[in-house]
Design a protein around this motif. Structure first.
Motif, PDB file in Angstrom:
ATOM      1  N   LYS A 250       0.512  -1.357  -0.063  1.00  0.00           N
ATOM      2  CA  LYS A 250      -0.005   0.283   0.264  1.00  0.00           C
ATOM      3  C   LYS A 250       1.233   1.456  -0.439  1.00  0.00           C
ATOM      4  O   LYS A 250       0.173   2.506  -0.382  1.00  0.00           O
ATOM      5  N   GLU A 251       1.964   0.941   0.699  1.00  0.00           N
ATOM      6  CA  GLU A 251       2.927   2.387   0.971  1.00  0.00           C
ATOM      7  C   GLU A 251       3.655   2.547  -0.574  1.00  0.00           C
ATOM      8  O   GLU A 251       4.357   3.523  -0.916  1.00  0.00           O
ATOM      9  N   GLY A 260       0.641  -2.238  -4.687  1.00  0.00           N
ATOM     10  CA  GLY A 260      -0.192  -3.111  -4.000  1.00  0.00           C
ATOM     11  C   GLY A 260      -1.426  -2.526  -5.125  1.00  0.00           C
ATOM     12  O   GLY A 260      -2.743  -3.674  -5.078  1.00  0.00           O
ATOM     13  N   SER A 261      -1.271  -1.541  -6.440  1.00  0.00           N
ATOM     14  CA  SER A 261      -2.457  -1.658  -7.270  1.00  0.00           C
ATOM     15  C   SER A 261      -2.145  -2.738  -8.907  1.00  0.00           C
ATOM     16  O   SER A 261      -3.049  -3.277 -10.145  1.00  0.00           O
TER      17      SER A 261
ATOM     18  N   LEU B 394      -6.353  -3.967  -0.419  1.00  0.00           N
ATOM     19  CA  LEU B 394      -5.652  -3.353  -1.462  1.00  0.00           C
ATOM     20  C   LEU B 394      -6.179  -2.498  -2.495  1.00  0.00           C
ATOM     21  O   LEU B 394      -7.144  -2.260  -2.308  1.00  0.00           O
ATOM     22  N   PRO B 395      -5.251  -1.565  -2.728  1.00  0.00           N
ATOM     23  CA  PRO B 395      -5.802  -0.391  -3.945  1.00  0.00           C
ATOM     24  C   PRO B 395      -6.568  -1.237  -5.357  1.00  0.00           C
ATOM     25  O   PRO B 395      -6.979  -1.938  -5.697  1.00  0.00           O
TER      26      PRO B 395
END
Ligand SMILES: Cc1cc2nc3c(=O)[nH]c(=O)nc-3n(C[C@H](O)[C@H](O)[C@H](O)COP(=O)(O)OP(=O)(O)OC[C@H]3O[C@@H](n4cnc5c(N)ncnc54)[C@H](O)[C@@H]3O)c2cc1C
Lengths: 368, 413
Positions: A250-251, A260-261, B394-395
């Motif tokens: 996420k970071e 994380g995308s 998660l995104p």
């Protein structure tokens, strides 16, 4: 049907969780990893003050008798925090072997010492570079003495006493041996925090477990019980490794977006979650089977062990992948879980051994 | 933890057992238990007629859709009672597969959004199997991207006029009614311009064309709409709120499909118990044991995960997106199991004739049907997206259509 832990059991887990959060961060593990101390005496004492070592030991022998369901949750916390203490060998192996196969006098002598944390125990099995089998054990038991050498004993460097698998004429037996005076040499292992050693017995004083008629069968039984508890350590570790991966993803940004995308990583972590969830549910069932001496206990234990091993292996491995180069540094904590997962996989016999046990425990005409 | 029945559960179970023993179509036991995966074998009898007969019998005695309120054809049973019923109904439950979309997905949507009068009119007949329902969601343009659908609904007086096409509609050819999601406003972003209806499948302008599946069966259809009129009273939810309504349906789809799930484990175990391979008995072969152990651990994991969901339900909690794992694990596993089973037998493993093949060719049928499990009700990839976004937080995926009005979205053709 109620397939969940009770509020009391969860409360004990929460106490242990809070204690370890406050007192057992990764710096403890690293201190042991880097050889400053063989285990964390401070954490061991802290746990003993809370009575954790005696969780499943009956009150008759100085334990708190909170049952195996509670011990399973305690094990999960040990695994999650990578606690560098000889908990698994003392509590799941040594104490279980005594509780199951010790004489009344032996239980009276040893269980209170384990429950209070005054004594640290282990079990000594493997002698060669091959996985232990009934036919590659040469250590002998004769006239209340054992002689021979054990190649890899978890917590051998710190244990005060061991259950030793030894040959008595034709059969195998289990004997209690106090380790003072027994020669021990550390062995470098994939997880150095398990204080593993060789043990060399030279006519060392030994006492057979009073109720043990066949050492190999008794060992298998003790291993089944320990397998459930270690499986809980494994899912504790797997959950944390997955959490680390998710937090990092996420970071960390790449190509202008959080890593994380990226679906490749999202799907990898989804698979980690799936493996964890399946293992967790199998562990819950095995905990119940352990607590209740269920007829399908051996199958439940092997099932939990196989899926918890898979889950911890996958989560600790792919946690490194999610971290990229950072994941391969000594400084980042990813390798701590990777090390522990690989050690735990092998501790009671490897994955193939447990797969084989699982199939052996299936009823012939199974209808899953 | 406690796996045994409570006193009340035990009493209920006995009641169920007694009724099933006295009423189940025992003449179908044999063909039903050897049915190939994804099909319902009823020997010399017509499957649809037998399904309706059993469903009606259950309904008359108060054993259909037992969790529904009694005024809509159920008996207000608890989730645990429903699980007990399913366990005891056993193979006969597979007869009710015909109704699963209607009862499992359309009905909860009707319960949430239809008028009281409509619920009284439609739900009891859906419970009794006298009327069959289907789900008209997917379109040729896209199934995963459901919100990108194109079938238009335009208001005309008290009616809506429907034009467009649906596809992959299971059971449309024997359905009496369906729930239909349409686009009512193409000028707003895609999720905002949708509206849900239910309709009579015999309405004028509805044309149903069966599609032959890859495995040779014909379970799903194309459905064309040519100026089909639906009265406004058959609208479910507000105009433009169709997406929200569809989530009720899809949430229940995960439960219905993920509920009691086939994995292929019993079939492969039965095969290797008997089979001999080069090294001797297949079950003694270490490679076989290793695979088998992995599959057993997965299928036990699914079963134990389901037990946890049931426990949660009985405490009044709602099952969350984590239940997506059932179909995700089982779909791929069935495909792997079938492939492995055939491989162990050499060319005879490819025999599809149930009269000749080992295990009545159930594993071969599984080989051919399992690819669909990984697609229907949300593909493997969509399920992984759901797990990573809604469970792990998660995104979201980058979406090329984000915020665009529907009619400005790139279509690739
Ligand atoms: C046997 C069967 C019965 C069915 N019954 C019904 C029914 O009764 N009613 C109904 O409405 N529908 C039904 N369906 C349709 C089903 O819901 C869709 O097929 C499914 O949702 C996939 O949509 P699609 O076929 O358009 O494939 P697409 O959405 O075009 O997908 C093609 C590929 O792209 C991948 N993909 C798409 N989007 C993404 C993304 N965001 N991220 C990663 N990968 C992506 C998919 O995973 C897939 O691999 C049925 C399907 C089958 C096979």
């Amino acid at each position: 049907m109620n397939f969940d832990f009770s509020d009391d059991e969860k409360m004990v887990q929460d106490q242990i969780h809070r204690y370890l959060n406050d007192n057992c961060d990764f710096s403890r593990f690293r201190s042991v990893l880097e050889g400053n101390e063989p285990y964390s005496e401070q954490v061991w004492q802290g746990l003993a003050e809370m009575g954790v070592q005696g969780t499943a030991i009956s009150s008759e022998y100085g334990g708190v008798e909170a049952g195996y369901l509670t011990l399973c949750l305690a094990a999960k916390e040990m695994g999650a925090h990578l606690a560098p203490v000889p908990f698994s060998t003392s509590v799941y192996l040594f104490a279980e072997a005594l509780a199951r196969y010790g004489s009344q006098a032996q239980k009276e002598k040893w269980l209170p010492l384990i429950a209070s944390g005054q004594v640290k125990g282990t079990i000594a099995v493997s002698e060669t570079l091959e996985e232990a089998r009934a036919d590659n054990i040469a250590t002998s038991f004769k006239d209340d003495q054992v002689s021979g050498s054990k190649l890899v004993v978890p917590q051998g460097m710190v244990a005060d006493v061991a259950i030793v698998l030894a040959r008595k004429s034709d059969a195998l037996t289990l004997a209690i041996v106090e380790l003072e005076g027994v020669s021990r040499t550390p062995v470098e292992m994939v997880d150095p925090t398990m204080a593993t050693s060789t043990l060399v017995f030279d006519n060392s004083a030994a006492e057979e477990l009073g109720e043990c008629s066949d050492g190999w069968d008794a060992l298998a039984d003790v291993h089944n019980r320990a397998a459930v508890l270690i499986a809980f350590e494994q899912i504790g570790g797997a959950e944390k490794a997955l959490e680390m991966a998710v937090d990092y993803a996420k970071e960390r940004f790449a190509f202008g977006r959080p890593i994380g995308s990226f679906q490749a990583l999202k799907h990898m972590m989804a698979d980690m979650y799936v493996a964890l969830k399946l293992a967790e549910s199998n562990c819950y069932y095995a905990a119940w089977a352990l607590q209740n001496d269920s007829v399908d206990f051996a199958l439940a234990a092997a099932t939990a062990r196989v899926s918890a091993t898979q889950a911890f292996q996958l989560c600790s491995r792919d946690n490194i992948q999610v971290h990229g180069g950072m994941g391969f540094t000594w400084e980042f904590d990813c390798h701590l879980y990777y090390r522990r997962s690989n050690y735990l996989t092998l501790m009671l016999g490897g994955l193939a051994t447990w797969e084989d046990k699982l199939i052996g425990a299936l009823p012939a005409a199974d209808a899953a | 933890m406690d796996f045994s029945d409570t006193k009340e559960e035990a009493v209920f179970r006995e009641e169920v057992q007694a009724w099933i023993k006295g009423n189940a179509p025992e003449y179908l036991y044999e063909p039903l238990s050897t049915s190939g995966f994804g099909s319902t074998r009823t020997g010399d009898y017509d499957p649809l007629a037998e399904a309706k007969k059993w469903q009606k019998k259950k309904a008359d005695a108060g054993w259909a859709c037992i969790q529904w309120p009694s005024e809509y054809g159920g008996r207000g049973a608890t989730p645990i009672q429903s699980v007990i019923w399913n366990q005891e109904e056993g193979v006969y439950g597979s007869l009710s597969r015909t109704f699963i979309i209607g009862q499992g997905m359309c009905a909860p949507t009707m319960m949430a959004y239809a008028s009281e009068e409509q619920k009284q009119r439609y739900l009891p007949k859906l419970a009794s199997g006298e009327e069959v329902w289907c789900q008209l969601f997917s379109e040729p343009h896209g199934g995963s991207d459901l919100a990108g659908l194109r079938t238009r609904a335009e208001k005309d007086g008290d009616d809506w006029v429907i034009n467009g096409q649906k596809i992959w509609t299971s059971g449309a050819h024997y359905s009496d009614f369906g729930i239909l999601i349409t686009r009512t406003d193409p000028d707003v972003p895609k999720h905002k311009g949708l509206t849900m209806f239910f309709l009579d499948m015999r309405s004028e302008g509805v044309d149903i064309v069966p599609i032959k599946q890859a495995n040779g069966d014909s379970g799903f259809n194309e459905v064309y709409f040519d100026n089909v009129r639906i009265p406004d009273v058959q609208r479910l939810g507000e105009v433009g709120e169709g997406w929200k309504v569809s989530l009720t349906t899809l949430m229940n789809e995960r439960l219905a499909i993920g509920g009691s799930i086939a994995t292929g484990f019993p079939e492969i175990k039965a095969l290797v118990d008997e089979l001999r391979v080069a090294s001797g008995s297949a079950i003694e072969d270490s490679a076989v044991r290793s695979k088998l152990a992995d599959w057993y651990a997965k299928s036990a994991g699914l079963q134990n995960t389901a037990s946890r969901a049931i426990s949660a339900l009985s405490k009044g909690e709602t099952p969350g997106p984590e239940n997506s794992i059932g179909k995700l694990v089982a779909g791929g596993m069935m495909q792997d199991i079938a492939k492995f089973a055939l491989d162990l037998q050499g060319l005879p493993g490819a025999i599809m004739d149930p009269e000749i093949a080992s295990g009545s060719a159930r594993l071969q049928a599984m080989l051919m049907r399992s690819p669909a499990v990984r697609i229907e009700g949300g593909t493997d990839q969509i399920l992984r997206n759901i797990i990573s976004e809604r469970v792990l937080g998660l995104p979201e995926d980058m979406r090329a259509d984000k915020g665009l009005p529907f009619n400005k979205i790139p279509t690739g053709n």
